[in-house]
Write a protein that holds these residues in place. Sequence first.
Motif, short mmCIF file in Angstrom:
data_model
loop_
_atom_site.label_atom_id
_atom_site.label_comp_id
_atom_site.label_asym_id
_atom_site.label_seq_id
_atom_site.Cartn_x
_atom_site.Cartn_y
_atom_site.Cartn_z
N ALA A 137 0.81 -1.22 0.00
CA ALA A 137 0.00 0.00 0.00
C ALA A 137 0.84 1.27 0.00
O ALA A 137 0.58 2.19 -0.76
CB ALA A 137 -0.95 -0.01 1.20
N SER A 138 1.87 1.32 0.85
CA SER A 138 2.69 2.54 0.94
C SER A 138 3.46 2.79 -0.36
O SER A 138 3.61 3.93 -0.80
CB SER A 138 3.65 2.46 2.12
OG SER A 138 4.51 1.34 1.97
N HIS A 139 3.93 1.69 -0.99
CA HIS A 139 4.64 1.80 -2.27
C HIS A 139 3.71 2.34 -3.35
O HIS A 139 4.06 3.27 -4.09
CB HIS A 139 5.20 0.44 -2.66
CG HIS A 139 5.81 0.41 -4.04
ND1 HIS A 139 5.06 0.12 -5.17
CD2 HIS A 139 7.08 0.65 -4.48
CE1 HIS A 139 5.84 0.18 -6.24
NE2 HIS A 139 7.07 0.49 -5.85
N ASP A 140 2.52 1.74 -3.44
CA ASP A 140 1.56 2.15 -4.47
C ASP A 140 1.09 3.59 -4.28
O ASP A 140 0.94 4.35 -5.24
CB ASP A 140 0.36 1.20 -4.48
CG ASP A 140 0.74 -0.21 -4.92
OD1 ASP A 140 1.84 -0.35 -5.50
OD2 ASP A 140 -0.03 -1.14 -4.67
N LYS A 141 0.88 3.99 -3.01
CA LYS A 141 0.41 5.34 -2.72
C LYS A 141 1.48 6.38 -3.11
O LYS A 141 1.17 7.41 -3.70
CB LYS A 141 0.08 5.46 -1.23
CG LYS A 141 -0.87 6.60 -0.90
CD LYS A 141 -1.28 6.58 0.57
CE LYS A 141 -2.27 5.48 0.83
NZ LYS A 141 -2.76 5.50 2.26
N ALA A 142 2.74 6.07 -2.77
CA ALA A 142 3.84 6.98 -3.11
C ALA A 142 4.01 7.09 -4.62
O ALA A 142 4.28 8.17 -5.16
CB ALA A 142 5.14 6.50 -2.46
N LEU A 143 3.83 5.97 -5.32
CA LEU A 143 3.96 5.95 -6.77
C LEU A 143 2.86 6.78 -7.43
O LEU A 143 3.11 7.53 -8.39
CB LEU A 143 3.92 4.51 -7.28
CG LEU A 143 4.63 4.19 -8.60
CD1 LEU A 143 6.09 4.64 -8.54
CD2 LEU A 143 4.57 2.70 -8.90
N GLN A 144 1.63 6.70 -6.87
CA GLN A 144 0.52 7.50 -7.40
C GLN A 144 0.80 9.00 -7.23
O GLN A 144 0.54 9.79 -8.15
CB GLN A 144 -0.78 7.14 -6.65
CG GLN A 144 -1.29 5.73 -6.91
CD GLN A 144 -1.84 5.54 -8.31
OE1 GLN A 144 -2.70 6.29 -8.76
NE2 GLN A 144 -1.34 4.55 -9.02
N ARG A 145 1.34 9.37 -6.06
CA ARG A 145 1.68 10.77 -5.81
C ARG A 145 2.76 11.25 -6.78
O ARG A 145 2.71 12.37 -7.29
CB ARG A 145 2.18 10.96 -4.36
CG ARG A 145 1.07 11.05 -3.33
CD ARG A 145 1.58 11.68 -2.03
NE ARG A 145 2.75 11.01 -1.49
CZ ARG A 145 2.70 9.98 -0.66
NH1 ARG A 145 1.52 9.52 -0.24
NH2 ARG A 145 3.81 9.41 -0.21
#
Length: 386
Positions: free
Chosen positions: A176-184
């Motif tokens: 989740a943290s990886h995907d969220k950072a990538l979206q940002r």
Amino acid sequence: MRIVHRDLDKNGTGQVVLIPEEPEDMWHAYNLVTVGDSIKSTTIRKVKDESATGSSTTNRVRTVLTISVEAIEFDTAACTLRVKGRNIQENQFVKMGAYHTIDLQLNQKFTLAKQCWDIIALDRLDVACDPTKTADVAAVVMQEGLAHVCVVTDCMTLTRARIEMPIPRKRRASCASHDKALQRFYETVMQAVLRHVRFDVVKCVLMASPGFVKDQFYEYVFAEAIKQDIRVLIENRPKFLLVHSSSGHKQALKEVLSDSAVGVKLADTKAAGEVRALDSFYHMLQNEPNRAFYGIKHVERASESNAIETLMVTDELFRSADVATRQRYVRLVEEVKAGGGTVRIFSSLHVSGEQLGQLSGVAAVLRFPLPEIESDGEEDDDDDAD
């Protein structure tokens, strides 16, 4: 760049009145102005006034000055030009011989006078005033957590935005943290593209990365464009082209522009032509070394034999403060053109120009082999050693 007035005599002496209209015109002006020229333009000067009682006040006044150029500075990020020199015409606010710095700005008329408008200066003037020079390319070179949004014009490669964000590694338990950072990260890069890319001008928008980063970013951009109804992205979707690069650094642009798929789209742009010419030189250097030379001495010897097919020179060499050095390169260009060779002036603000600069700034591909040049060079080295 717009020419307002042109007054040159048959000996090449004279002046030109110019108005820079685009940011790239300031780069052309930087390449046109050399030490020893004179520039006349409107400028601001601080003037100190003393009253009858002895008190003094400082005012900023607008006046027209003519200076003899002694130093030139160009800011690549802001595309501004500062010219410093001594005043050479009588003025009520500035004494003769006093130093002043003129800041040349867009849409500000200035007069440039030279003792000699040589072939390089005249060619640069023609290029600057060519109304068809709108073949811009935008590029997003990226990897996870790093992206460069660049604009590649005929004469410059400008980094409009550099985005660097930490992306946590994927973990087995949770991504989740990886995907969220990538979206940002993708959102920030997309906003940079919307802010800095003029879709009414660019022919192509390159998306380059190692692996699948470019593909994921492309999918994200157009999913968001449909979701948010961003018409400028939806309407210009055919201009986007996905290509491989080894990294997200600006230097990877050279390999991106070398890509055959990119070459087809950008066949008529100067930047792509420079990359192809340099690739041809490296290929010749590897396979037929007697037909590829760099360094002013070797290239001049090849020119004496009328052997040069393609001459490559960086524009930096023509900005030399030493008049004799500049004239030496101007003479070389004239000789090659007279002999039917092709001359390419590389921009030092392109990646290909930076690479050519590392090869002394001048290189040539020959029509036929000249092994004696290499042997002459070895003899010179031996003489120097002795």
